[in-house]
Design a protein around this motif. Sequence first.
Motif, short mmCIF file in Angstrom:
data_model
loop_
_atom_site.label_atom_id
_atom_site.label_comp_id
_atom_site.label_asym_id
_atom_site.label_seq_id
_atom_site.Cartn_x
_atom_site.Cartn_y
_atom_site.Cartn_z
N UNK A 137 0.81 -1.23 0.00
CA UNK A 137 0.00 0.00 0.00
C UNK A 137 0.83 1.27 0.00
N UNK A 138 1.80 1.33 -0.90
CA UNK A 138 2.74 2.45 -0.92
C UNK A 138 2.51 3.40 -2.09
N UNK A 139 2.08 2.85 -3.23
CA UNK A 139 2.03 3.64 -4.46
C UNK A 139 0.59 3.81 -4.96
N UNK A 140 0.40 4.90 -5.71
CA UNK A 140 -0.88 5.14 -6.37
C UNK A 140 -0.91 4.54 -7.77
N UNK A 161 5.47 -12.82 -12.18
CA UNK A 161 4.88 -11.51 -11.94
C UNK A 161 3.51 -11.39 -12.59
N UNK A 162 3.29 -12.10 -13.70
CA UNK A 162 2.05 -11.98 -14.46
C UNK A 162 1.04 -13.06 -14.10
N UNK A 163 1.36 -13.88 -13.10
CA UNK A 163 0.42 -14.86 -12.60
C UNK A 163 -0.56 -14.18 -11.64
N UNK A 164 -1.59 -14.89 -11.24
CA UNK A 164 -2.55 -14.32 -10.30
C UNK A 164 -1.85 -13.94 -8.99
N UNK A 165 -0.94 -14.79 -8.52
CA UNK A 165 -0.23 -14.50 -7.27
C UNK A 165 0.66 -13.27 -7.42
N UNK A 166 1.38 -13.18 -8.56
CA UNK A 166 2.24 -12.04 -8.78
C UNK A 166 1.47 -10.74 -8.90
N UNK A 167 0.33 -10.78 -9.60
CA UNK A 167 -0.49 -9.59 -9.74
C UNK A 167 -1.15 -9.20 -8.42
N UNK A 168 -1.45 -10.20 -7.58
CA UNK A 168 -1.98 -9.90 -6.25
C UNK A 168 -0.93 -9.15 -5.43
N UNK A 169 0.35 -9.49 -5.61
CA UNK A 169 1.43 -8.75 -4.94
C UNK A 169 1.50 -7.32 -5.45
N UNK A 170 1.30 -7.15 -6.75
CA UNK A 170 1.27 -5.80 -7.32
C UNK A 170 0.12 -5.00 -6.70
N UNK A 171 -1.03 -5.65 -6.53
CA UNK A 171 -2.18 -4.97 -5.94
C UNK A 171 -1.88 -4.53 -4.51
N UNK A 172 -1.18 -5.36 -3.77
CA UNK A 172 -0.85 -5.00 -2.38
C UNK A 172 0.12 -3.84 -2.31
N UNK A 173 0.89 -3.63 -3.37
CA UNK A 173 1.82 -2.49 -3.41
C UNK A 173 1.10 -1.18 -3.73
N UNK A 174 -0.17 -1.29 -4.11
CA UNK A 174 -0.95 -0.11 -4.48
C UNK A 174 -1.89 0.30 -3.35
N UNK A 175 -2.09 1.59 -3.24
CA UNK A 175 -3.10 2.10 -2.33
C UNK A 175 -4.49 1.79 -2.90
#
Length: 225
Positions: A137-140, A161-175
């Motif tokens: 939850x760091x980036x917009x 990174x492009x798997x569901x798990x990897x994209x879920x990690x990307x989502x967690x990095x987003x506010x």
Amino acid sequence: MSTAYEIPEVIDRREGPYGEVVLRRHGELLQIIANGCFLMDTSDGRSERLLVDAALRALDDRPEPNVLIGGLGVGFSLAHAAAQPRWGRITVVEREPAVIAWHRRGPLSRISADALGDPRTEIVEADLVAFVNEISATFDALCLDIDNGPDWTVTEDNGSLYSEAGLASCARALRPGGVLAVWSAQPSSNFEETLENAGFQQVRTEEIPVARGVPDVVHLGVRPG
């Protein structure tokens, strides 16, 4: 002058943590090659600019949003973000020390020098997959341009990174309400579904016309608020 029949000149060749990286000059163009795979050159930059613009548009009127750019490349994404006063903090994650050096002290500084001097800019030498797994939850906005697309990765490890798990990690990095933008050299037929399965909403694909062949695209998804 056309560069079609000129022989590329190797400016620098280094063994990095993930294999060989090469900077070449082909006429007036600079090219980055990783393990024999062409990544990008300085011919246009339209795709990289649209990647950043699409993410900013998706954020509506959010003031001074922070953006994470995955991959420094030839510097077009960073330079374009830094040229826009609306962005807040601009963080670029690049795993190849050689690429960072080519921008700080080498030929690619002609593109990125002003952006690197911008106080909003931070360059982080790290693997993006590991980086997004360690933050929350760091980036917009998260703009990914580390491969030729979800179906054409530079290294096998990037595929996660492009798997569901990897994209879920990307989502967690987003506010909440943050946007993920992923550049691809060609449309990925299953990627929109994977984004939705990973929890993203407002999933869509924007095409970027090219002179010849299949259009480049930017895949977009928004983390629920």
